[in-house]
Design an enzyme around this catalytic site. Structure first.
Site, PDB file in Angstrom:
ATOM      1  N   ASP A   1      41.370  43.994  36.855  1.00 38.65           N
ATOM      2  CA  ASP A   1      42.574  43.161  36.720  1.00 38.65           C
ATOM      3  C   ASP A   1      42.328  42.010  35.753  1.00 38.65           C
ATOM      4  O   ASP A   1      41.261  41.379  35.779  1.00 38.65           O
ATOM      5  CB  ASP A   1      42.931  42.548  38.088  1.00 38.65           C
ATOM      6  CG  ASP A   1      43.973  43.353  38.828  1.00 38.65           C
ATOM      7  OD1 ASP A   1      44.774  44.067  38.181  1.00 38.65           O
ATOM      8  OD2 ASP A   1      43.996  43.269  40.079  1.00 38.65           O
TER       9      ASP A   1
ATOM     10  N   GLU B   1      53.893  48.862  43.376  1.00 38.93           N
ATOM     11  CA  GLU B   1      53.543  48.207  44.640  1.00 38.93           C
ATOM     12  C   GLU B   1      54.783  47.818  45.445  1.00 38.93           C
ATOM     13  O   GLU B   1      55.694  47.147  44.921  1.00 38.93           O
ATOM     14  CB  GLU B   1      52.669  46.960  44.368  1.00 38.93           C
ATOM     15  CG  GLU B   1      52.279  46.243  45.665  1.00 38.93           C
ATOM     16  CD  GLU B   1      51.107  45.289  45.547  1.00 38.93           C
ATOM     17  OE1 GLU B   1      50.480  45.226  44.469  1.00 38.93           O
ATOM     18  OE2 GLU B   1      50.827  44.606  46.548  1.00 38.93           O
TER      19      GLU B   1
ATOM     20  N   ASP C   1      42.244  41.784  41.495  1.00 41.00           N
ATOM     21  CA  ASP C   1      42.163  40.329  41.713  1.00 41.00           C
ATOM     22  C   ASP C   1      42.437  39.971  43.178  1.00 41.00           C
ATOM     23  O   ASP C   1      42.307  38.806  43.569  1.00 41.00           O
ATOM     24  CB  ASP C   1      43.051  39.541  40.739  1.00 41.00           C
ATOM     25  CG  ASP C   1      44.522  39.851  40.885  1.00 41.00           C
ATOM     26  OD1 ASP C   1      44.878  40.743  41.688  1.00 41.00           O
ATOM     27  OD2 ASP C   1      45.327  39.200  40.188  1.00 41.00           O
ATOM     28  N   SER C   2      42.737  40.988  44.011  1.00 36.06           N
ATOM     29  CA  SER C   2      42.780  40.754  45.459  1.00 36.06           C
ATOM     30  C   SER C   2      41.421  40.283  45.964  1.00 36.06           C
ATOM     31  O   SER C   2      41.322  39.732  47.062  1.00 36.06           O
ATOM     32  CB  SER C   2      43.189  42.030  46.202  1.00 36.06           C
ATOM     33  OG  SER C   2      42.331  43.096  45.854  1.00 36.06           O
TER      34      SER C   2
ATOM     35  N   GLU D   1      49.912  42.629  35.272  1.00 36.00           N
ATOM     36  CA  GLU D   1      51.138  42.677  36.074  1.00 36.00           C
ATOM     37  C   GLU D   1      52.358  42.322  35.231  1.00 36.00           C
ATOM     38  O   GLU D   1      52.310  41.392  34.432  1.00 36.00           O
ATOM     39  CB  GLU D   1      51.035  41.678  37.243  1.00 36.00           C
ATOM     40  CG  GLU D   1      49.932  42.024  38.222  1.00 36.00           C
ATOM     41  CD  GLU D   1      49.878  41.076  39.423  1.00 36.00           C
ATOM     42  OE1 GLU D   1      50.759  40.191  39.541  1.00 36.00           O
ATOM     43  OE2 GLU D   1      48.946  41.218  40.228  1.00 36.00           O
TER      44      GLU D   1
ATOM     45  N   LYS E   1      43.993  46.012  33.897  1.00 33.11           N
ATOM     46  CA  LYS E   1      45.330  46.129  34.506  1.00 33.11           C
ATOM     47  C   LYS E   1      46.003  44.763  34.389  1.00 33.11           C
ATOM     48  O   LYS E   1      45.341  43.731  34.562  1.00 33.11           O
ATOM     49  CB  LYS E   1      45.223  46.557  35.968  1.00 33.11           C
ATOM     50  CG  LYS E   1      46.578  46.560  36.696  1.00 33.11           C
ATOM     51  CD  LYS E   1      46.520  47.310  38.008  1.00 33.11           C
ATOM     52  CE  LYS E   1      46.003  46.534  39.180  1.00 33.11           C
ATOM     53  NZ  LYS E   1      46.738  45.309  39.508  1.00 33.11           N
TER      54      LYS E   1
HETATM   55  O1  KIV Z   1      44.297  43.333  43.157  1.00 35.55           O
HETATM   56  C1  KIV Z   1      44.470  44.427  43.711  1.00 35.55           C
HETATM   57  O2  KIV Z   1      43.745  44.820  44.630  1.00 35.55           O
HETATM   58  C2  KIV Z   1      45.568  45.248  43.232  1.00 35.55           C
HETATM   59  C3  KIV Z   1      45.935  46.441  44.057  1.00 35.55           C
HETATM   60  C4  KIV Z   1      46.674  46.000  45.251  1.00 35.55           C
HETATM   61  C5  KIV Z   1      46.708  47.426  43.269  1.00 35.55           C
HETATM   62  O3  KIV Z   1      46.159  44.953  42.245  1.00 35.55           O
END
Ligand code: KIV
Length: 259
Positions: A83, A183, A44-45, A115, A113
């Site tokens: 994510d 992280e 989600d980055s 969090e 994924k």
């Molecule tokens: O969203 C993302 O790119 C991430 C990585 C930093 C692990 O969760």
């Protein structure tokens, strides 16, 4: 042959570090896959590096689905993990199942994924895994909680916080997570977690002892204008692209192109 979650566990047992990079579109995903990365993360980055949002919080499930579909079209070999965006899973395990199911069904990603750890996310991971959805955990600095943390600060620096993160990682493994992102935590803590768990740990700003490493590809390629202190640039695409665009503009204005 596509990479599987089973193979990731074997890589940990063999001591062969796992490479993970993020992707947000077809072109990038194709390049990462052909270059041999083990796992492509639709992180989600992408909200920040591809869509220009100030944090990851604004990204919706619909936007994530659109990007995940583009990424899976480009990947033939790597495991694609996606994510779950902010507020697409925190409400209840049932909400998480609907969101994860959408990403698996409509984008063809292999896993999701999410969090966080105690207590709700551990219950949610168990709920998803019981229903056949592979889940990667993510503890330490979890960017969707940026306001809770008052910034992108290193986590696990006090004994109490370090112990909480270790216990969360153990609980996520017990709940069925197949791997876990660590992280921005001290390398000693990441090493302790890596030695305690049987599932692979994937570090970002967590030292060299993790079973694998992940970077945001925009940071790794030197595309982003801001990079976290732990990122490493393997190229400077900002510079290369700017120079190429300046050359093109110059050629057009001076009528050198087309000849
Ligand atoms: O969203 C993302 O790119 C991430 C990585 C930093 C692990 O969760």
């Amino acid at each position: 042959m596509a990479v599987t979650i089973h193979q990731l566990r074997q890589l940990k047992q063999q001591g062969r570090p796992i490479s993970v990079l993020t992707a947000w579109d077809f072109a990038l995903a194709t390049l990462l896959d052909q270059a041999g990365v083990d796992v492509v993360l639709v992180g989600d980055s992408l909200a920040m590096v591809a869509l220009g949002y100030p944090t990851t919080l604004a990204l919706t499930l619909e936007e994530m689905l659109y990007h995940a579909q583009a990424v899976t079209r480009g990947v033939k070999h790597a495991l694609v993990v996606c994510d779950l965006p902010f507020l697409s899973y925190q409400e209840s395990p049932q909400q998480a199942l609907r969101s994860a199911g959408t990403l698996l069904q409509s984008a063809g990603v292999a896993a999701v994924k999410l969090e966080g750890g105690y207590p709700d996310m551990v219950i949610t991971v168990h709920y998803l895994v019981e229903r056949g959805i592979p889940v990667m955990g993510h503890v330490g600095l979890t960017p969707q909680s940026v306001h809770q943390f008052s910034g992108y600060r290193r986590q696990g620096t006090s004994d109490q916080d370090a112990d909480r993160i270790l216990q969360e990682a153990i609980a996520l493994e017990e709940a069925g997570a197949f791997a876990i992102v660590l992280e921005h935590i001290p390398a000693t803590l990441a090493s302790k977690i890596t030695n305690t768990l049987t599932i692979p740990t994937i570090g970002i700003g967590a030292g060299a002892a993790c079973d694998g490493q992940v970077l945001v590809t925009a940071d790794m390629l030197g595309l982003s204008d801001w990079q976290p202190p732990f990122a490493k640039s393997y190229a400077n695409l900002r510079q290369s692209i700017t120079a190429a665009v300046q050359d093109f503009c110059e050629d057009v204005r001076s009528q050198k192109f087309p000849q």
